[in-house]
Design a protein around this motif. Sequence first.
Motif, PDB file in Angstrom:
ATOM      1  N   UNK A  30       0.809  -1.220   0.000  1.00 60.40           N
ATOM      2  CA  UNK A  30       0.000   0.000   0.000  1.00 60.40           C
ATOM      3  C   UNK A  30       0.831   1.254   0.000  1.00 60.40           C
ATOM      4  N   UNK A  31       1.976   1.232  -0.670  1.00 54.82           N
ATOM      5  CA  UNK A  31       2.830   2.411  -0.744  1.00 54.82           C
ATOM      6  C   UNK A  31       3.735   2.592   0.450  1.00 54.82           C
ATOM      7  N   UNK A  32       3.620   1.707   1.456  1.00 57.55           N
ATOM      8  CA  UNK A  32       4.460   1.798   2.641  1.00 57.55           C
ATOM      9  C   UNK A  32       5.621   0.819   2.522  1.00 57.55           C
ATOM     10  N   UNK A  33       6.826   1.303   2.730  1.00 55.87           N
ATOM     11  CA  UNK A  33       8.002   0.445   2.619  1.00 55.87           C
ATOM     12  C   UNK A  33       8.023  -0.543   3.774  1.00 55.87           C
ATOM     13  N   UNK A  34       8.227  -1.807   3.448  1.00 57.53           N
ATOM     14  CA  UNK A  34       8.278  -2.863   4.452  1.00 57.53           C
ATOM     15  C   UNK A  34       9.730  -3.220   4.709  1.00 57.53           C
ATOM     16  N   UNK A  35      10.146  -3.106   5.965  1.00 61.38           N
ATOM     17  CA  UNK A  35      11.523  -3.419   6.308  1.00 61.38           C
ATOM     18  C   UNK A  35      11.768  -4.932   6.294  1.00 61.38           C
ATOM     19  N   UNK A  36      12.992  -5.285   5.951  1.00 59.86           N
ATOM     20  CA  UNK A  36      13.402  -6.680   5.986  1.00 59.86           C
ATOM     21  C   UNK A  36      13.857  -7.009   7.397  1.00 59.86           C
TER      22      UNK A  36
ATOM     23  N   UNK B 198      18.731   2.435  10.720  1.00 60.10           N
ATOM     24  CA  UNK B 198      18.528   1.560   9.569  1.00 60.10           C
ATOM     25  C   UNK B 198      17.209   1.896   8.885  1.00 60.10           C
ATOM     26  N   UNK B 199      17.248   2.073   7.577  1.00 54.06           N
ATOM     27  CA  UNK B 199      16.068   2.498   6.831  1.00 54.06           C
ATOM     28  C   UNK B 199      15.260   1.325   6.292  1.00 54.06           C
ATOM     29  N   UNK B 200      15.952   0.288   5.836  1.00 51.32           N
ATOM     30  CA  UNK B 200      15.252  -0.798   5.152  1.00 51.32           C
ATOM     31  C   UNK B 200      15.472  -2.152   5.796  1.00 51.32           C
ATOM     32  N   UNK B 201      16.225  -2.190   6.859  1.00 55.09           N
ATOM     33  CA  UNK B 201      16.479  -3.433   7.588  1.00 55.09           C
ATOM     34  C   UNK B 201      16.048  -3.247   9.034  1.00 55.09           C
ATOM     35  N   UNK B 202      15.373  -4.232   9.564  1.00 55.56           N
ATOM     36  CA  UNK B 202      14.977  -4.235  10.971  1.00 55.56           C
ATOM     37  C   UNK B 202      15.694  -5.389  11.662  1.00 55.56           C
ATOM     38  N   UNK B 203      16.544  -5.085  12.621  1.00 55.84           N
ATOM     39  CA  UNK B 203      17.281  -6.102  13.359  1.00 55.84           C
ATOM     40  C   UNK B 203      16.393  -6.639  14.470  1.00 55.84           C
TER      41      UNK B 203
END
Length: 219
Positions: free
Chosen positions: A11-17, A201-206
Amino acid sequence: MSFQGRIGRIGGTKVKRSLGVQAALEWAFRVEQAQLELPPPRDVTEEGFGFGLEYVLLQRAMLGCKVDGGQHKMGSYTHPDAEVIAATVAGMPNSLGGIRMAIQVAEQTRAGITPDWMPGVVPRCVPLETKSNQHGERATTIVVGTERMKTRGKWRTVDVLACPVTWRPHPEQIASARRGYGDWWQALGWVREGLIAGGMLREVEVTAAMPKPRPWNTR
């Protein structure tokens, strides 16, 4: 495990890995090939070159780690999150091993390995020395005393022989290897906490996932 998938969107929201700290480190150093920018030694001026290749190679040799180069990566672009992870590792405090531990964490995750805690190794009591002849291999004995004994009606002095033994591998070797694993585990915990608390971290979630703290305990 592959870490090359792109970050998805819902839905247009970036999902973190979501990655555990060990997987995040492998992604940063092995896939993105992030470089460990070490702080310069205290006795080096700003005009110096910091840690040279000789220093890093020496530390690698001390670690006994041969880097396999990781996966081939086109271009020189490194993901910003990977650079944040590398920068966090480079700030390893002296209480956890400092620069040497930072190099160990970076190089071992780049190679996709963990510290050798000598799994399945059990100390064995073996002769200290052996000798071989036409009759086979025998343990070496030494004289530890004499005794008087009566044989065929006569008293004789005979040597008392003993076989010196040792433990291989020595229990201290195993204990040292497992202390090294424990130090590495604590270092990963520090990196994990720093990345979570830093929020950079912008795109990674630890995640909270960690390797087993004592994998030699089967219970």
